[in-house]
Design a protein around this motif. Sequence first.
Motif, PDB file in Angstrom:
ATOM      1  N   UNK A 103     102.551 -24.206  91.010  1.00  0.00           N
ATOM      2  CA  UNK A 103     103.253 -25.449  89.686  1.00  0.00           C
ATOM      3  C   UNK A 103     103.084 -24.752  88.940  1.00  0.00           C
ATOM      4  N   UNK A 104     104.055 -24.422  87.840  1.00  0.00           N
ATOM      5  CA  UNK A 104     104.127 -23.637  86.969  1.00  0.00           C
ATOM      6  C   UNK A 104     103.056 -23.635  85.666  1.00  0.00           C
ATOM      7  N   UNK A 105     102.343 -22.528  85.635  1.00  0.00           N
ATOM      8  CA  UNK A 105     101.322 -22.195  85.046  1.00  0.00           C
ATOM      9  C   UNK A 105     100.729 -20.815  84.237  1.00  0.00           C
ATOM     10  N   UNK A 106      99.973 -20.616  83.697  1.00  0.00           N
ATOM     11  CA  UNK A 106      98.999 -19.867  82.905  1.00  0.00           C
ATOM     12  C   UNK A 106      97.569 -19.238  83.471  1.00  0.00           C
ATOM     13  N   UNK A 107      97.732 -18.253  82.804  1.00  0.00           N
ATOM     14  CA  UNK A 107      96.387 -17.688  82.885  1.00  0.00           C
ATOM     15  C   UNK A 107      96.150 -16.652  82.204  1.00  0.00           C
ATOM     16  N   UNK A 108      94.679 -17.109  81.614  1.00  0.00           N
ATOM     17  CA  UNK A 108      94.791 -15.439  80.101  1.00  0.00           C
ATOM     18  C   UNK A 108      92.834 -15.230  81.291  1.00  0.00           C
ATOM     19  N   UNK A 109      92.819 -13.722  81.280  1.00  0.00           N
ATOM     20  CA  UNK A 109      91.751 -13.066  81.607  1.00  0.00           C
ATOM     21  C   UNK A 109      90.962 -12.360  79.974  1.00  0.00           C
ATOM     22  N   UNK A 110      89.870 -13.073  80.251  1.00  0.00           N
ATOM     23  CA  UNK A 110      89.432 -11.698  78.839  1.00  0.00           C
ATOM     24  C   UNK A 110      88.443 -11.197  79.804  1.00  0.00           C
ATOM     25  N   UNK A 111      88.450  -9.751  78.976  1.00  0.00           N
ATOM     26  CA  UNK A 111      87.656  -8.573  79.380  1.00  0.00           C
ATOM     27  C   UNK A 111      87.816  -8.352  81.060  1.00  0.00           C
ATOM     28  N   UNK A 112      89.298  -8.372  81.482  1.00  0.00           N
ATOM     29  CA  UNK A 112      88.838  -7.990  83.080  1.00  0.00           C
ATOM     30  C   UNK A 112      88.628  -7.108  83.561  1.00  0.00           C
ATOM     31  N   UNK A 113      87.757  -6.975  84.758  1.00  0.00           N
ATOM     32  CA  UNK A 113      87.742  -5.883  85.665  1.00  0.00           C
ATOM     33  C   UNK A 113      86.007  -6.308  84.861  1.00  0.00           C
ATOM     34  N   UNK A 114      85.563  -6.600  83.920  1.00  0.00           N
ATOM     35  CA  UNK A 114      84.105  -5.954  83.371  1.00  0.00           C
ATOM     36  C   UNK A 114      83.105  -7.022  84.071  1.00  0.00           C
ATOM     37  N   UNK A 115      82.026  -7.140  83.602  1.00  0.00           N
ATOM     38  CA  UNK A 115      80.643  -7.976  84.368  1.00  0.00           C
ATOM     39  C   UNK A 115      81.259  -9.507  83.592  1.00  0.00           C
TER      40      UNK A 115
END
Length: 172
Positions: A103-115
């Motif tokens: 369905x409709x949605x939002x995602x937010x990734x903090x510090x993508x690619x880090x540990x």
Amino acid sequence: MKYKFFITILAVVTLIITSCSKSKSPYIPDTSSNNVSATISIGNNAPFQFSVAGAAAKIYPAFAYPTTYQIDAKDANNNRLGIVVQNVTQTGTYPFTSNNGIGNGLSFTKDEGSLSQVTYWTSDPSITNKGSLTITVLNNHHIEGLFTAFCKNDNNTGEAAQVSNGSFKGNF
């Protein structure tokens, strides 16, 4: 005589058709004015500004589903914001309804690619008011609007992110 007249007319029509068709270059959108921005508050931390401009703010209809629009923006601090809205046919408000990624949605990734990477989603079924996206301008090659969202992280700690003052503008 009748055939000569027919052949002459056919030759003239063919000449007109071939001379009128010009080779057009493919449409290349001007993405230099694309932008996505929002204020993000995670847990009890101070809010910060997420902002992406130019070609790094990708806003487009899905190829296989032209009424599904996607926003994908990654800032200089390796934070990524993604939005998917389906069944968009006109301007208006589209609530985030996703549960478990459908369905409709939002995602937010903090510090993508880090540990320390953490992703916050509106797709957690326990969220009752997930937010929405409002499309204010929509045509064949341009979209603009506003959004807000409430998200929970993907590591089951219950930490939440509040997305406010969200806006987007893009050419596709």
